[in-house]
Design a protein around this motif. Structure first.
Motif, PDB file in Angstrom:
ATOM      1  N   ILE A 101       0.838  -1.204   0.000  1.00 48.29           N
ATOM      2  CA  ILE A 101       0.000   0.000   0.000  1.00 48.29           C
ATOM      3  C   ILE A 101       0.869   1.249   0.000  1.00 48.29           C
ATOM      4  CG2 ILE A 101      -1.536   1.386   1.462  1.00 48.29           C
ATOM      5  CD1 ILE A 101      -3.048  -1.087   2.163  1.00 48.29           C
ATOM      6  N   LEU A 102       1.911   1.255   0.829  1.00 48.04           N
ATOM      7  CA  LEU A 102       2.805   2.411   0.883  1.00 48.04           C
ATOM      8  C   LEU A 102       3.500   2.640  -0.456  1.00 48.04           C
ATOM      9  CD1 LEU A 102       4.545   2.178   4.380  1.00 48.04           C
ATOM     10  CD2 LEU A 102       2.979   3.945   3.578  1.00 48.04           C
ATOM     11  N   LYS A 104       2.435   1.852  -3.415  1.00 48.32           N
ATOM     12  CA  LYS A 104       1.455   2.395  -4.374  1.00 48.32           C
ATOM     13  C   LYS A 104       1.197   3.877  -4.109  1.00 48.32           C
ATOM     14  CE  LYS A 104      -0.935  -1.954  -5.343  1.00 48.32           C
ATOM     15  NZ  LYS A 104      -2.204  -2.727  -5.181  1.00 48.32           N
ATOM     16  N   MET A 105       1.136   4.265  -2.836  1.00 49.68           N
ATOM     17  CA  MET A 105       0.946   5.681  -2.504  1.00 49.68           C
ATOM     18  C   MET A 105       2.095   6.519  -3.051  1.00 49.68           C
ATOM     19  SD  MET A 105      -0.306   5.648   1.474  1.00 49.68           S
ATOM     20  CE  MET A 105      -1.976   5.216   1.967  1.00 49.68           C
ATOM     21  N   ASN A 108       2.202   5.907  -7.267  1.00 45.71           N
ATOM     22  CA  ASN A 108       1.032   6.270  -8.066  1.00 45.71           C
ATOM     23  C   ASN A 108       0.462   7.647  -7.741  1.00 45.71           C
ATOM     24  OD1 ASN A 108       1.304   3.719  -9.149  1.00 45.71           O
ATOM     25  ND2 ASN A 108      -0.313   2.811  -7.889  1.00 45.71           N
ATOM     26  N   VAL A 109       0.608   8.095  -6.501  1.00 47.23           N
ATOM     27  CA  VAL A 109       0.034   9.387  -6.112  1.00 47.23           C
ATOM     28  C   VAL A 109       1.115  10.458  -6.031  1.00 47.23           C
ATOM     29  CG1 VAL A 109      -1.431  10.610  -4.485  1.00 47.23           C
ATOM     30  CG2 VAL A 109      -1.735   8.138  -4.803  1.00 47.23           C
ATOM     31  N   THR A 191      -1.571  10.832   8.890  1.00 41.48           N
ATOM     32  CA  THR A 191      -2.501  10.134   8.014  1.00 41.48           C
ATOM     33  C   THR A 191      -2.714   8.719   8.546  1.00 41.48           C
ATOM     34  OG1 THR A 191      -3.065   9.620   5.714  1.00 41.48           O
ATOM     35  CG2 THR A 191      -0.764   9.248   6.386  1.00 41.48           C
ATOM     36  N   PRO A 194      -1.087   2.043   7.143  1.00 40.60           N
ATOM     37  CA  PRO A 194      -1.431   1.050   6.108  1.00 40.60           C
ATOM     38  C   PRO A 194      -2.276  -0.091   6.650  1.00 40.60           C
ATOM     39  CG  PRO A 194       0.884   1.658   5.972  1.00 40.60           C
ATOM     40  CD  PRO A 194       0.365   2.269   7.233  1.00 40.60           C
ATOM     41  N   LYS A 204      -9.428   4.599   2.199  1.00 39.51           N
ATOM     42  CA  LYS A 204      -8.386   4.829   1.190  1.00 39.51           C
ATOM     43  C   LYS A 204      -8.598   6.146   0.439  1.00 39.51           C
ATOM     44  CE  LYS A 204      -7.064   0.017   0.331  1.00 39.51           C
ATOM     45  NZ  LYS A 204      -6.965  -1.063  -0.679  1.00 39.51           N
ATOM     46  N   ALA A 207      -7.092   8.832   2.528  1.00 40.78           N
ATOM     47  CA  ALA A 207      -5.632   8.698   2.467  1.00 40.78           C
ATOM     48  C   ALA A 207      -5.096   9.200   1.140  1.00 40.78           C
ATOM     49  CB  ALA A 207      -5.232   7.244   2.694  1.00 40.78           C
ATOM     50  N   TYR A 208      -5.854   8.959   0.079  1.00 43.67           N
ATOM     51  CA  TYR A 208      -5.465   9.440  -1.253  1.00 43.67           C
ATOM     52  C   TYR A 208      -5.382  10.966  -1.276  1.00 43.67           C
ATOM     53  CZ  TYR A 208      -6.069  10.617  -6.208  1.00 43.67           C
ATOM     54  OH  TYR A 208      -5.929  11.156  -7.463  1.00 43.67           O
ATOM     55  N   MET A 211      -2.303  12.184   0.425  1.00 43.28           N
ATOM     56  CA  MET A 211      -1.129  12.082  -0.434  1.00 43.28           C
ATOM     57  C   MET A 211      -1.101  13.207  -1.474  1.00 43.28           C
ATOM     58  SD  MET A 211       0.758   9.578   0.623  1.00 43.28           S
ATOM     59  CE  MET A 211       0.226   9.853   2.321  1.00 43.28           C
TER      60      MET A 211
END
Length: 221
Positions: A101-102, A104-105, A108-109, A191, A194, A204, A207-208, A211
């Motif tokens: 998850i971390l 991807k954050m 991707n973000v 925040t 995970p 999520k 959280a998005y 980010m």
């Protein structure tokens, strides 16, 4: 002399030896906390000290010490509460589902690579009983020194335990989460952890947005 006292003396001697002392006169059993001023102003030297740390009972059960990962020139510092079981097993960050998850954050973000972020834990060793302030107190000087040396533009704490321990704030986590807050000489954004996102996927989205706020801060510097 009891076995427990002998073990505490041994831990103290091993630690002092690791930071260059040949001997010492007194051992104070009343306080296991280190002074920030006695630690080196170099992350590699600090890591070597932490790898030889015997200040709490986690030294008897840990498999690996999770000191940090990422650039020593990073603008952002991620702080979690403690290593996961997978991280303790492998000695690596970003392992397991919470690690995914971390990643991807970040990728991707934030549109960064994991090595662009400096990541660490409040407690450097995994506890089988969960996060305890007594263990965190033993690691506190290490974390403070990491922050001081890195001097990040932004600190991101993941989860209520990491935030409340670091800042010593009993405010509702729901009220502070996602806000840019002052912390000493730094800006801090709390925040979700995970592990919480794994148990509650509905979070999520929030959280998005956290980010995205971090990304916007990076873009204006």
């Amino acid at each position: 002399m009891t076995k427990a006292v002998k073990n505490r003396i041994l831990y103290q001697l091993n630690f002092l030896k690791s930071i260059g002392f040949e001997y010492h006169c007194n051992v104070d059993f009343g306080n296991n906390e280190l002074s920030n001023s006695t630690l080196p102003n170099n992350l590699d030297e600090l890591e070597n000290i932490v790898k030889n740390c015997y200040l709490c009972d986690l030294c008897k059960s840990r498999k690996n010490i999770l000191f940090s990962k990422g650039s020593k020139n990073a603008q952002i510092m991620f702080i979690l509460d403690e290593p996961t079981a997978s991280e303790d097993e492998t000695g690596e960050f970003y392992i397991g589902k919470s690690g995914e998850i971390l990643v991807k954050m970040i990728q991707n973000v934030l549109e960064l690579e994991v090595n662009d972020i400096y990541i660490t834990n409040i407690v450097k060793c995994k506890s089988s009983e969960g996060f305890y302030p007594t263990h965190a107190n033993s690691c506190n000087a290490y974390l403070s020194k990491q922050i001081e040396i890195l001097n990040p533009m932004l600190i991101v704490t993941f989860g209520e335990k990491a935030y409340k321990y670091l800042v010593n704030d009993n405010s509702s986590f729901e009220q502070v989460r996602g806000n840019i807050l002052p912390f000493k000489y730094y800006n801090l954004l709390p925040t979700f952890s995970p592990s919480i996102l794994l148990r509650n996927p509905s979070l999520k989205k929030d959280a998005y947005y956290d980010m995205l706020k971090i990304k916007s801060i990076l873009e204006i510097t």
